[in-house]
Design a protein around this motif. Structure first.
Motif, mmCIF file in Angstrom:
data_model
loop_
_atom_site.group_PDB
_atom_site.id
_atom_site.type_symbol
_atom_site.label_atom_id
_atom_site.label_comp_id
_atom_site.label_asym_id
_atom_site.label_seq_id
_atom_site.Cartn_x
_atom_site.Cartn_y
_atom_site.Cartn_z
ATOM 1 N N PHE A 16 62.115 22.855 -26.009
ATOM 2 C CA PHE A 16 61.274 21.968 -26.812
ATOM 3 C C PHE A 16 60.618 22.763 -27.936
ATOM 4 O O PHE A 16 60.214 23.911 -27.734
ATOM 5 C CB PHE A 16 60.159 21.341 -25.971
ATOM 6 C CG PHE A 16 60.611 20.278 -24.999
ATOM 7 C CD1 PHE A 16 61.924 19.885 -24.896
ATOM 8 C CD2 PHE A 16 59.685 19.674 -24.185
ATOM 9 C CE1 PHE A 16 62.320 18.903 -24.000
ATOM 10 C CE2 PHE A 16 60.062 18.691 -23.273
ATOM 11 C CZ PHE A 16 61.384 18.303 -23.185
ATOM 12 N N TYR A 85 54.890 15.069 -37.717
ATOM 13 C CA TYR A 85 56.274 14.908 -37.272
ATOM 14 C C TYR A 85 57.232 14.819 -38.466
ATOM 15 O O TYR A 85 58.288 15.458 -38.482
ATOM 16 C CB TYR A 85 56.446 13.675 -36.377
ATOM 17 C CG TYR A 85 57.905 13.445 -36.086
ATOM 18 C CD1 TYR A 85 58.590 14.276 -35.201
ATOM 19 C CD2 TYR A 85 58.620 12.446 -36.746
ATOM 20 C CE1 TYR A 85 59.945 14.114 -34.979
ATOM 21 C CE2 TYR A 85 59.972 12.275 -36.517
ATOM 22 C CZ TYR A 85 60.629 13.117 -35.638
ATOM 23 O OH TYR A 85 61.975 12.958 -35.423
ATOM 24 N N GLN A 91 59.861 18.338 -31.387
ATOM 25 C CA GLN A 91 59.809 17.387 -30.275
ATOM 26 C C GLN A 91 58.365 17.107 -29.849
ATOM 27 O O GLN A 91 58.058 16.024 -29.382
ATOM 28 C CB GLN A 91 60.590 17.913 -29.057
ATOM 29 C CG GLN A 91 62.080 17.813 -29.206
ATOM 30 C CD GLN A 91 62.693 19.111 -29.691
ATOM 31 O OE1 GLN A 91 62.028 20.121 -29.863
ATOM 32 N NE2 GLN A 91 63.990 19.083 -29.939
ATOM 33 N N ARG A 119 52.390 13.741 -29.964
ATOM 34 C CA ARG A 119 53.670 13.030 -30.025
ATOM 35 C C ARG A 119 54.681 13.854 -29.235
ATOM 36 O O ARG A 119 54.921 15.012 -29.544
ATOM 37 C CB ARG A 119 54.143 12.901 -31.468
ATOM 38 C CG ARG A 119 55.451 12.140 -31.603
ATOM 39 C CD ARG A 119 55.980 12.209 -33.044
ATOM 40 N NE ARG A 119 57.105 11.335 -33.233
ATOM 41 C CZ ARG A 119 58.361 11.616 -32.883
ATOM 42 N NH1 ARG A 119 58.645 12.767 -32.295
ATOM 43 N NH2 ARG A 119 59.328 10.759 -33.111
ATOM 44 N N ILE A 120 55.232 13.242 -28.211
ATOM 45 C CA ILE A 120 56.267 13.890 -27.404
ATOM 46 C C ILE A 120 57.477 12.975 -27.388
ATOM 47 O O ILE A 120 57.398 11.849 -26.876
ATOM 48 C CB ILE A 120 55.783 14.180 -25.963
ATOM 49 C CG1 ILE A 120 54.561 15.101 -25.978
ATOM 50 C CG2 ILE A 120 56.908 14.799 -25.139
ATOM 51 C CD1 ILE A 120 53.989 15.418 -24.619
ATOM 52 N N TYR A 121 58.557 13.454 -27.969
ATOM 53 C CA TYR A 121 59.813 12.696 -28.013
ATOM 54 C C TYR A 121 59.606 11.245 -28.435
ATOM 55 O O TYR A 121 60.086 10.332 -27.781
ATOM 56 C CB TYR A 121 60.548 12.779 -26.680
ATOM 57 C CG TYR A 121 61.537 13.914 -26.655
ATOM 58 C CD1 TYR A 121 62.803 13.769 -27.211
ATOM 59 C CD2 TYR A 121 61.193 15.128 -26.114
ATOM 60 C CE1 TYR A 121 63.704 14.811 -27.205
ATOM 61 C CE2 TYR A 121 62.093 16.183 -26.093
ATOM 62 C CZ TYR A 121 63.353 16.010 -26.648
ATOM 63 O OH TYR A 121 64.242 17.039 -26.644
ATOM 64 N N GLY A 122 58.899 11.036 -29.520
ATOM 65 C CA GLY A 122 58.756 9.702 -30.095
ATOM 66 C C GLY A 122 57.573 8.900 -29.611
ATOM 67 O O GLY A 122 57.204 7.910 -30.231
ATOM 68 N N THR A 157 57.859 13.791 -19.194
ATOM 69 C CA THR A 157 58.904 13.571 -20.199
ATOM 70 C C THR A 157 60.247 14.093 -19.695
ATOM 71 O O THR A 157 61.272 13.424 -19.823
ATOM 72 C CB THR A 157 58.526 14.253 -21.530
ATOM 73 O OG1 THR A 157 57.295 13.708 -21.996
ATOM 74 C CG2 THR A 157 59.609 14.045 -22.576
ATOM 75 N N LEU A 161 63.597 11.762 -19.106
ATOM 76 C CA LEU A 161 64.818 12.005 -19.862
ATOM 77 C C LEU A 161 66.041 12.128 -18.952
ATOM 78 O O LEU A 161 67.158 11.895 -19.387
ATOM 79 C CB LEU A 161 64.682 13.294 -20.687
ATOM 80 C CG LEU A 161 63.734 13.248 -21.876
ATOM 81 C CD1 LEU A 161 63.578 14.629 -22.477
ATOM 82 C CD2 LEU A 161 64.206 12.257 -22.924
#
Length: 163
Positions: A16, A85, A91, A119-122, A157, A161
Motif C-alpha cells: 500500500f 488523492y 491507496q 481515504r483507503i481504497y476509495g 480493508t 479485498l
C-alpha cells in the motif's frame, strides 16, 4: 513493537502507498512515517498546507467553501482528502485540519478540535475529534489516533479485498 512500525510493516507487506496533507499536525504525521527504515517504499510524500492559500493551490480546496465553512470543518477535510488523492493517487490518503492552539479558537471551534480525513481504497472517512492538552500534546494525540485507526482499518480493508 511500536504501533507506527506495525503499521509500516502492514503497508510494506500489502504494498500500500500513503500520502499526507497536514495543517494542524505540521508535518508530525509525515515524520512518523519517514523516521522508519524502508518508509520510502510506501510513503510517497506529504504536504503541509498550513495556510488557506496552500489548501487552495495544492489541494484544490474551493475558496468559497473556506469562507463558508472555515478551514477547520468536515467539508474542508473532505475536499483536502479528495485533493490529496487526485494529486498523488496513493491507496491511503490522510489529512489533518484543526486548532492545536494556543490561539485560533472560537466558541464553536475550540482548541483541540481536529478533523481527520482518511481515504483507503476509495472509501473516505472524515473523523471529528476533540483532543485536550498543549499544542504539541494535541498534535501527538492526533497522530497516535491516526495510527490506531490505520491499524484497524488496514486490516478491515485487507479482509474485504480478499473475501
Amino acid at each position: 513493537m511500536p504501533l507506527y512500525k506495525k503499521i509500516l510493516n502492514k503497508l510494506l507487506y500489502k504494498g500500500f502507498s500513503v500520502s499526507t496533507a497536514e495543517s494542524c499536525t505540521g508535518g508530525l504525521l509525515a515524520y512518523s512515517f519517514t523516521k522508519n527504515k524502508d518508509s520510502s517504499k510506501v510513503f510517497k510524500g506529504g504536504y503541509i498546507t498550513y495556510s488557506n492559500e496552500l489548501k487552495i493551490n495544492d489541494l484544490n480546496v474551493k475558496k468559497i467553501n473556506l469562507k463558508k465553512y472555515g478551514a477547520v470543518s468536515r467539508e474542508i477535510a473532505k475536499e483536502m482528502t479528495i485533493g490529496l488523492y487526485l494529486k498523488n493517487k496513493t491507496q491511503i490518503c490522510i489529512i489533518t485540519t484543526g486548532i492545536a492552539g494556543p490561539g485560533g479558537a472560537s466558541k464553536n471551534k475550540p482548541i483541540g478540535l481536529v478533523y481527520i480525513g482518511i481515504r483507503i481504497y476509495g472509501k473516505i472517512n472524515i473523523i471529528k475529534k476533540n483532543f485536550k492538552g498543549t499544542r504539541i500534546q494535541i498534535q501527538k494525540k492526533c497522530v497516535k489516533f491516526i495510527f490506531k485507526y490505520l491499524d484497524k482499518s488496514i486490516w478491515d480493508t485487507i479482509c474485504s479485498l480478499f473475501k
